[in-house]
Design a protein around this motif. Structure first.
Motif, PDB file in Angstrom:
ATOM      1  N   GLU A   5      10.942  -7.750  -0.667  1.00  0.00           N
ATOM      2  CA  GLU A   5      10.702  -6.521  -1.429  1.00  0.00           C
ATOM      3  C   GLU A   5       9.989  -6.823  -2.744  1.00  0.00           C
ATOM      4  N   GLY A   6      10.350  -7.920  -3.371  1.00  0.00           N
ATOM      5  CA  GLY A   6       9.665  -8.322  -4.595  1.00  0.00           C
ATOM      6  C   GLY A   6       8.209  -8.671  -4.342  1.00  0.00           C
ATOM      7  N   ALA A   7       7.944  -9.324  -3.216  1.00  0.00           N
ATOM      8  CA  ALA A   7       6.560  -9.670  -2.869  1.00  0.00           C
ATOM      9  C   ALA A   7       5.732  -8.410  -2.641  1.00  0.00           C
ATOM     10  N   LYS A   8       6.340  -7.397  -2.049  1.00  0.00           N
ATOM     11  CA  LYS A   8       5.626  -6.130  -1.852  1.00  0.00           C
ATOM     12  C   LYS A   8       5.266  -5.508  -3.196  1.00  0.00           C
ATOM     13  N   ALA A   9       6.195  -5.551  -4.148  1.00  0.00           N
ATOM     14  CA  ALA A   9       5.933  -4.999  -5.482  1.00  0.00           C
ATOM     15  C   ALA A   9       4.842  -5.805  -6.195  1.00  0.00           C
ATOM     16  N   LEU A  10       4.922  -7.131  -6.107  1.00  0.00           N
ATOM     17  CA  LEU A  10       3.904  -7.980  -6.738  1.00  0.00           C
ATOM     18  C   LEU A  10       2.524  -7.727  -6.137  1.00  0.00           C
ATOM     19  N   LEU A  11       2.471  -7.618  -4.817  1.00  0.00           N
ATOM     20  CA  LEU A  11       1.195  -7.360  -4.166  1.00  0.00           C
ATOM     21  C   LEU A  11       0.689  -5.960  -4.501  1.00  0.00           C
ATOM     22  N   GLY A  69      -6.193  -6.385   1.613  1.00  0.00           N
ATOM     23  CA  GLY A  69      -4.791  -6.735   1.414  1.00  0.00           C
ATOM     24  C   GLY A  69      -4.505  -8.180   1.785  1.00  0.00           C
ATOM     25  N   LEU A  70      -5.110  -8.644   2.871  1.00  0.00           N
ATOM     26  CA  LEU A  70      -4.893 -10.020   3.305  1.00  0.00           C
ATOM     27  C   LEU A  70      -5.486 -11.015   2.303  1.00  0.00           C
ATOM     28  N   ASN A  71      -6.660 -10.699   1.761  1.00  0.00           N
ATOM     29  CA  ASN A  71      -7.259 -11.573   0.745  1.00  0.00           C
ATOM     30  C   ASN A  71      -6.402 -11.611  -0.518  1.00  0.00           C
ATOM     31  N   ALA A  72      -5.896 -10.455  -0.935  1.00  0.00           N
ATOM     32  CA  ALA A  72      -5.030 -10.400  -2.118  1.00  0.00           C
ATOM     33  C   ALA A  72      -3.718 -11.139  -1.859  1.00  0.00           C
ATOM     34  N   TYR A  73      -3.177 -10.992  -0.661  1.00  0.00           N
ATOM     35  CA  TYR A  73      -1.933 -11.670  -0.269  1.00  0.00           C
ATOM     36  C   TYR A  73      -2.114 -13.187  -0.325  1.00  0.00           C
ATOM     37  N   ALA A  74      -3.192 -13.680   0.270  1.00  0.00           N
ATOM     38  CA  ALA A  74      -3.452 -15.129   0.271  1.00  0.00           C
ATOM     39  C   ALA A  74      -3.689 -15.630  -1.146  1.00  0.00           C
ATOM     40  N   GLY A  75      -4.414 -14.862  -1.936  1.00  0.00           N
ATOM     41  CA  GLY A  75      -4.641 -15.245  -3.326  1.00  0.00           C
ATOM     42  C   GLY A  75      -3.355 -15.271  -4.129  1.00  0.00           C
ATOM     43  N   MET A  76      -2.460 -14.320  -3.852  1.00  0.00           N
ATOM     44  CA  MET A  76      -1.174 -14.269  -4.534  1.00  0.00           C
ATOM     45  C   MET A  76      -0.337 -15.501  -4.196  1.00  0.00           C
ATOM     46  N   TYR A 111       0.829  -1.215   0.000  1.00  0.00           N
ATOM     47  CA  TYR A 111       0.000   0.000   0.000  1.00  0.00           C
ATOM     48  C   TYR A 111       0.863   1.265   0.000  1.00  0.00           C
ATOM     49  N   ARG A 112       1.976   1.238   0.695  1.00  0.00           N
ATOM     50  CA  ARG A 112       2.869   2.405   0.705  1.00  0.00           C
ATOM     51  C   ARG A 112       3.466   2.646  -0.677  1.00  0.00           C
ATOM     52  N   ARG A 113       3.841   1.595  -1.378  1.00  0.00           N
ATOM     53  CA  ARG A 113       4.394   1.750  -2.726  1.00  0.00           C
ATOM     54  C   ARG A 113       3.386   2.394  -3.671  1.00  0.00           C
ATOM     55  N   LEU A 114       2.125   2.152  -3.417  1.00  0.00           N
ATOM     56  CA  LEU A 114       1.071   2.733  -4.248  1.00  0.00           C
ATOM     57  C   LEU A 114       0.704   4.149  -3.812  1.00  0.00           C
ATOM     58  N   GLY A 115       1.252   4.600  -2.701  1.00  0.00           N
ATOM     59  CA  GLY A 115       0.922   5.925  -2.193  1.00  0.00           C
ATOM     60  C   GLY A 115      -0.420   5.982  -1.491  1.00  0.00           C
ATOM     61  N   LEU A 116      -0.960   4.832  -1.120  1.00  0.00           N
ATOM     62  CA  LEU A 116      -2.266   4.781  -0.466  1.00  0.00           C
ATOM     63  C   LEU A 116      -2.176   4.720   1.056  1.00  0.00           C
ATOM     64  N   LEU A 117      -0.969   4.617   1.582  1.00  0.00           N
ATOM     65  CA  LEU A 117      -0.781   4.551   3.031  1.00  0.00           C
ATOM     66  C   LEU A 117       0.453   5.372   3.384  1.00  0.00           C
ATOM     67  N   PRO A 118       0.250   6.512   4.053  1.00  0.00           N
ATOM     68  CA  PRO A 118       1.400   7.360   4.398  1.00  0.00           C
ATOM     69  C   PRO A 118       2.337   6.684   5.397  1.00  0.00           C
ATOM     70  N   ALA A 124      -3.333  -2.498  -6.794  1.00  0.00           N
ATOM     71  CA  ALA A 124      -3.581  -1.292  -7.581  1.00  0.00           C
ATOM     72  C   ALA A 124      -4.898  -1.403  -8.342  1.00  0.00           C
ATOM     73  N   SER A 125      -5.091  -2.512  -9.021  1.00  0.00           N
ATOM     74  CA  SER A 125      -6.329  -2.662  -9.793  1.00  0.00           C
ATOM     75  C   SER A 125      -7.549  -2.708  -8.883  1.00  0.00           C
ATOM     76  N   GLU A 126      -7.406  -3.336  -7.724  1.00  0.00           N
ATOM     77  CA  GLU A 126      -8.522  -3.379  -6.771  1.00  0.00           C
ATOM     78  C   GLU A 126      -8.835  -1.992  -6.218  1.00  0.00           C
ATOM     79  N   SER A 127      -7.822  -1.130  -6.192  1.00  0.00           N
ATOM     80  CA  SER A 127      -7.994   0.222  -5.656  1.00  0.00           C
ATOM     81  C   SER A 127      -8.374   1.230  -6.732  1.00  0.00           C
ATOM     82  N   GLY A 128      -8.492   0.765  -7.972  1.00  0.00           N
ATOM     83  CA  GLY A 128      -8.903   1.651  -9.052  1.00  0.00           C
ATOM     84  C   GLY A 128      -7.795   2.535  -9.593  1.00  0.00           C
ATOM     85  N   ILE A 129      -6.548   2.141  -9.376  1.00  0.00           N
ATOM     86  CA  ILE A 129      -5.415   2.905  -9.894  1.00  0.00           C
ATOM     87  C   ILE A 129      -4.490   1.965 -10.650  1.00  0.00           C
ATOM     88  N   GLU A 130      -3.510   2.546 -11.314  1.00  0.00           N
ATOM     89  CA  GLU A 130      -2.513   1.738 -12.003  1.00  0.00           C
ATOM     90  C   GLU A 130      -1.184   1.902 -11.282  1.00  0.00           C
TER      91      GLU A 130
END
Length: 129
Positions: free
Chosen positions: A72-78, A32-39, A12-19, A83-89
């Motif tokens: 760090e790679g997992a953070k980028a993948l997540l 995030g947890l659902n997306a993480y488990a799905g990933m 979320y921080r990489r996307l700028g959605l969490l300061p 991003a798509s779930e949040s309506g951004i790219e």
């Protein structure tokens, strides 16, 4: 040890959605947890076995199931997933990092079987015995 919460927060921080310094709100934590488990489940389908986490059994305090070099790679993948779930790219740098990270995970965890050809396919008829 890195936890699922750390990976989700970092995404979320990489996307700028969490300061910086802010905590996950309950809605983002669940998403995030659902997306993480799905990933992790999708990785398992590709041969990257990272435990048996499912959306039903995932917990924010679960340890990240891969070696630290993949965090760090997992953070980028997540981040790309969220991003798509949040309506951004996701930024192109995040997308690029995610692709490289996934390639590194595949290289580390997936072993391709050795290839072989039948001699009848490679030998000319005059060379066959």
């Amino acid at each position: 040890m890195t936890t699922a919460r750390d990976v989700i927060t970092g995404a979320y921080r990489r996307l700028g959605l969490l300061p910086l310094g802010a905590n996950l709100d309950p809605a983002r934590a669940v998403a995030g947890l659902n997306a993480y488990a799905g990933m992790l489940s999708a990785w398992a389908a590709d041969g990257i076995v990272a435990g048996s986490v499912t959306p039903e059994t995932a917990d924010l305090d679960d340890d990240f199931p891969l070696p630290a070099r993949f965090v760090e790679g997992a953070k980028a993948l997540l981040a790309v997933e969220l991003a798509s779930e949040s309506g951004i790219e996701a930024q192109s740098s995040i997308q690029s990092r995610a692709k490289k990270a996934y390639a590194a995970m595949l290289a580390a965890f997936v072993n391709a079987p050795g290839a072989a050809q039948d001699r009848a396919l490679t030998a000319l008829p005059s060379q066959r015995r």
